[in-house]
Design a protein around this motif. Structure first.
Motif, PDB file in Angstrom:
ATOM      1  N   SER A   1     -23.723  54.046-102.008  1.00  0.00           N
ATOM      2  CA  SER A   1     -22.333  54.526-102.041  1.00  0.00           C
ATOM      3  C   SER A   1     -21.426  53.608-101.229  1.00  0.00           C
ATOM      4  O   SER A   1     -20.262  53.391-101.595  1.00  0.00           O
ATOM      5  N   LEU A   2     -21.965  53.046-100.156  1.00  0.00           N
ATOM      6  CA  LEU A   2     -21.171  52.125 -99.341  1.00  0.00           C
ATOM      7  C   LEU A   2     -20.946  50.809-100.077  1.00  0.00           C
ATOM      8  O   LEU A   2     -19.855  50.222-100.003  1.00  0.00           O
ATOM      9  N   TRP A   3     -21.960  50.348-100.799  1.00  0.00           N
ATOM     10  CA  TRP A   3     -21.783  49.145-101.608  1.00  0.00           C
ATOM     11  C   TRP A   3     -20.672  49.328-102.632  1.00  0.00           C
ATOM     12  O   TRP A   3     -19.839  48.435-102.811  1.00  0.00           O
ATOM     13  N   PHE A   4     -20.662  50.474-103.298  1.00  0.00           N
ATOM     14  CA  PHE A   4     -19.629  50.729-104.290  1.00  0.00           C
ATOM     15  C   PHE A   4     -18.256  50.894-103.633  1.00  0.00           C
ATOM     16  O   PHE A   4     -17.237  50.528-104.232  1.00  0.00           O
ATOM     17  N   LEU A   5     -18.231  51.443-102.434  1.00  0.00           N
ATOM     18  CA  LEU A   5     -16.960  51.536-101.714  1.00  0.00           C
ATOM     19  C   LEU A   5     -16.407  50.148-101.456  1.00  0.00           C
ATOM     20  O   LEU A   5     -15.209  49.900-101.669  1.00  0.00           O
ATOM     21  N   TRP A   6     -17.254  49.239-101.008  1.00  0.00           N
ATOM     22  CA  TRP A   6     -16.816  47.862-100.768  1.00  0.00           C
ATOM     23  C   TRP A   6     -16.325  47.209-102.062  1.00  0.00           C
ATOM     24  O   TRP A   6     -15.275  46.562-102.089  1.00  0.00           O
ATOM     25  N   GLY A   7     -17.101  47.385-103.139  1.00  0.00           N
ATOM     26  CA  GLY A   7     -16.702  46.804-104.421  1.00  0.00           C
ATOM     27  C   GLY A   7     -15.376  47.367-104.918  1.00  0.00           C
ATOM     28  O   GLY A   7     -14.523  46.628-105.422  1.00  0.00           O
ATOM     29  N   SER A   8     -15.191  48.680-104.751  1.00  0.00           N
ATOM     30  CA  SER A   8     -13.947  49.317-105.182  1.00  0.00           C
ATOM     31  C   SER A   8     -12.773  48.816-104.357  1.00  0.00           C
ATOM     32  O   SER A   8     -11.678  48.570-104.889  1.00  0.00           O
ATOM     33  N   ALA A   9     -12.973  48.649-103.054  1.00  0.00           N
ATOM     34  CA  ALA A   9     -11.911  48.163-102.177  1.00  0.00           C
ATOM     35  C   ALA A   9     -11.533  46.726-102.535  1.00  0.00           C
ATOM     36  O   ALA A   9     -10.337  46.373-102.577  1.00  0.00           O
ATOM     37  N   ILE A  10     -12.540  45.889-102.796  1.00  0.00           N
ATOM     38  CA  ILE A  10     -12.264  44.499-103.148  1.00  0.00           C
ATOM     39  C   ILE A  10     -11.479  44.417-104.454  1.00  0.00           C
ATOM     40  O   ILE A  10     -10.475  43.699-104.554  1.00  0.00           O
ATOM     41  N   MET A  11     -11.905  45.177-105.461  1.00  0.00           N
ATOM     42  CA  MET A  11     -11.212  45.128-106.749  1.00  0.00           C
ATOM     43  C   MET A  11      -9.823  45.723-106.660  1.00  0.00           C
ATOM     44  O   MET A  11      -8.895  45.262-107.342  1.00  0.00           O
ATOM     45  N   LEU A  12      -9.646  46.747-105.813  1.00  0.00           N
ATOM     46  CA  LEU A  12      -8.304  47.297-105.626  1.00  0.00           C
ATOM     47  C   LEU A  12      -7.392  46.264-104.986  1.00  0.00           C
ATOM     48  O   LEU A  12      -6.232  46.104-105.388  1.00  0.00           O
ATOM     49  N   GLY A  13      -7.904  45.539-103.987  1.00  0.00           N
ATOM     50  CA  GLY A  13      -7.109  44.488-103.359  1.00  0.00           C
ATOM     51  C   GLY A  13      -6.762  43.385-104.338  1.00  0.00           C
ATOM     52  O   GLY A  13      -5.608  42.920-104.387  1.00  0.00           O
ATOM     53  N   VAL A  14      -7.742  42.957-105.150  1.00  0.00           N
ATOM     54  CA  VAL A  14      -7.491  41.918-106.148  1.00  0.00           C
ATOM     55  C   VAL A  14      -6.489  42.411-107.190  1.00  0.00           C
ATOM     56  O   VAL A  14      -5.573  41.676-107.594  1.00  0.00           O
TER      57      VAL A  14
ATOM     58  N   PHE B   1       5.930  33.787-102.129  1.00  0.00           N
ATOM     59  CA  PHE B   1       5.392  35.016-102.699  1.00  0.00           C
ATOM     60  C   PHE B   1       5.152  36.052-101.608  1.00  0.00           C
ATOM     61  O   PHE B   1       5.492  37.227-101.755  1.00  0.00           O
ATOM     62  N   VAL B   2       4.564  35.635-100.495  1.00  0.00           N
ATOM     63  CA  VAL B   2       4.276  36.556 -99.398  1.00  0.00           C
ATOM     64  C   VAL B   2       5.561  37.067 -98.765  1.00  0.00           C
ATOM     65  O   VAL B   2       5.687  38.252 -98.450  1.00  0.00           O
TER      66      VAL B   2
ATOM     67  N   SER C   1       1.103  42.385-108.184  1.00  0.00           N
ATOM     68  CA  SER C   1       2.252  41.924-107.403  1.00  0.00           C
ATOM     69  C   SER C   1       2.719  40.562-107.875  1.00  0.00           C
ATOM     70  O   SER C   1       3.923  40.295-107.963  1.00  0.00           O
ATOM     71  N   TRP C   2       1.755  39.690-108.198  1.00  0.00           N
ATOM     72  CA  TRP C   2       2.110  38.364-108.702  1.00  0.00           C
ATOM     73  C   TRP C   2       2.777  38.463-110.072  1.00  0.00           C
ATOM     74  O   TRP C   2       3.740  37.742-110.364  1.00  0.00           O
TER      75      TRP C   2
ATOM     76  N   THR D   1       6.431  39.502-109.934  1.00  0.00           N
ATOM     77  CA  THR D   1       7.272  38.635-109.120  1.00  0.00           C
ATOM     78  C   THR D   1       7.799  37.483-109.965  1.00  0.00           C
ATOM     79  O   THR D   1       7.116  36.980-110.844  1.00  0.00           O
ATOM     80  N   GLY D   2       8.980  37.048-109.678  1.00  0.00           N
ATOM     81  CA  GLY D   2       9.545  35.877-110.339  1.00  0.00           C
ATOM     82  C   GLY D   2      10.128  36.178-111.704  1.00  0.00           C
ATOM     83  O   GLY D   2      10.464  37.315-112.038  1.00  0.00           O
ATOM     84  N   LYS D   3      10.212  35.134-112.526  1.00  0.00           N
ATOM     85  CA  LYS D   3      10.867  35.241-113.827  1.00  0.00           C
ATOM     86  C   LYS D   3      10.161  36.216-114.751  1.00  0.00           C
ATOM     87  O   LYS D   3      10.794  37.020-115.434  1.00  0.00           O
TER      88      LYS D   3
END
Length: 399
Positions: A227-240, A14-15, A246-247, A250-252
């Protein structure tokens, strides 16, 4: 042991098939860490709290852009209603934020009384505080779980998810496609917005929900930290969200939804349940959009029915088209670019230009230039900014 080897090999494959995932996560991490150290709350104080909020909201818009790219760029469903799910996510979490904040205010006002208030008095006072602006005092039934964070978080997923599931099932089983499906999704958004504009909708009509930036029980914590807490939460959810999307592509499974986009009749002829695939993607992206909205509006501080207007979903399609649909990173680039430029031009950060006979006010002309940009991209770069990135990468590989 063999199962572990298969899992490791599938992860590696996958990677290897998606090197852009690692690049994206690295860039997202660098931006988040850099913003953290340069914020007012921690570090150098080079970035204001308002900019941290803007950056956090931009990450949320990037997340809904991924949802839009997944449903339109990969599955071929041009939904003009996904901002409705975004808004519903904001309303669900906003109900808890407003209820609990109002409850704290009411309890503080009762603190000086000799006799403690009854639960009914507290409930009546909360209802008057929240719904007095629309001439009411009773708490509507839809606020039944508003005092439970866990319940409202579940509703963030369930309400938009069920709405998308029912709407998609009715539309896809009738084999509504193309522009007719786009009109239906836009009609759904308009109907929902018009309903929420009514004072008896239970959500304060045109006034919407406000004061969402104040987290209950954390009145001593500054907005720079929140605001920094929400920035972290937004970044984590964007990454997830990026990893999940992407998954999925990918594939069939990814090949099938691309096949539905390119030739739906042929995929159906091959025996695949097209409606099931479309319904899954439509519902999944609605939930992703709702999660993005649940993170966005506490940073914005307010949500009202105007946020669900059909034009918002059209803007979303424009962002994805500018970034390059069918490319997840392209959708992120398009949303981030338009969001940050819009904040700069409409927030007075870019000075107006005197032309002698008139003055160019960016607040008035920004959307016009955005429209011109969309037309130019459509004519001269149909693959969007993401297509230009692909071309540059290919040239680098050739050399």
């Amino acid at each position: 042991m063999s199962d572990n080897k298969v899992s490791i090999q599938s992860t590696r494959s996958f990677v290897l098939r998606n090197p852009s995932v690692l690049v994206f996560l690295m860039v997202l991490s660098i931006i988040t860490i850099g913003a953290t150290f340069m914020s007012d709350a921690f570090g150098l104080g080079l970035l204001s709290t308002s900019f941290i909020k803007t950056l956090g909201k931009t990450l949320c818009l990037c997340l809904i852009a991924i949802a839009m790219d997944l449903v339109w760029g990969y599955c071929g469903i041009l939904s003009l209603g996904h901002f409705a799910f975004f808004g519903l996510g904001g309303y669900m979490i906003g109900m808890w934020l407003m209820y609990e904040r109002t409850k704290d205010i009411v309890l503080n006002s009762f603190a000086g009384q000799t006799l403690p208030p009854t639960s009914q008095e507290i409930s009546d006072a909360i209802g008057t505080q929240i719904f007095g602006v629309v001439g009411g005092s009773d708490i509507p039934l839809i606020w039944y779980f508003a005092d439970s964070l866990l319940a409202q978080l579940l509703l963030v997923v369930l309400v938009p998810g069920v709405l998308a599931l029912v709407f998609g099932w009715l539309a896809f089983r009738s084999r509504v496609t193309g522009v007719y499906l786009s009109i239906l999704t836009q009609a759904m958004t308009l109907a929902l917005a018009l309903y929420l504009f009514q004072n008896d909708s239970g959500l304060r009509g045109n006034n919407g929900l406000s004061g969402l930036q104040n987290l209950p029980g954390l009145t001593d914590v500054s907005q720079s930290v929140i605001s920094l807490w929400f920035l972290w939460g937004s970044a984590i959810m964007l990454g997830v969200g990026y990893l999940l999307a992407s998954w999925v592509v990918t594939g069939k499974f990814g090949n099938i939804i691309r096949g539905i986009r390119d030739d739906e009749a042929r995929v159906r002829f091959l025996g695949y349940p097209v409606e099931i695939y479309k319904l899954f993607i439509f519902t999944l992206t609605a939930i992703i959009a709702a999660v993005a909205g649940a993170l966005y509006y506490p940073q914005a501080g307010i949500i009202n029915p105007a946020e669900l207007a059909p034009i918002a979903s059209i803007y979303l399609a424009v962002w994805v088209a500018i970034g390059g649909r069918g490319r997840l990173y392209g959708a992120v680039i398009g949303a981030a670019l338009v969001s940050l430029l819009s904040s700069a031009f409409t927030g007075g950060q870019v000075p107006d230009i005197p032309l002698g006979f008139a003055t160019l006010h960016w607040v008035d002309w920004w959307t016009v230039f955005l429209g011109f940009g969309f037309v130019l991209v459509t004519l001269y770069a149909p693959n969007g900014i993401g297509g230009l990135v692909d071309r540059i990468v290919r040239k680098g590989d050739d050399t």
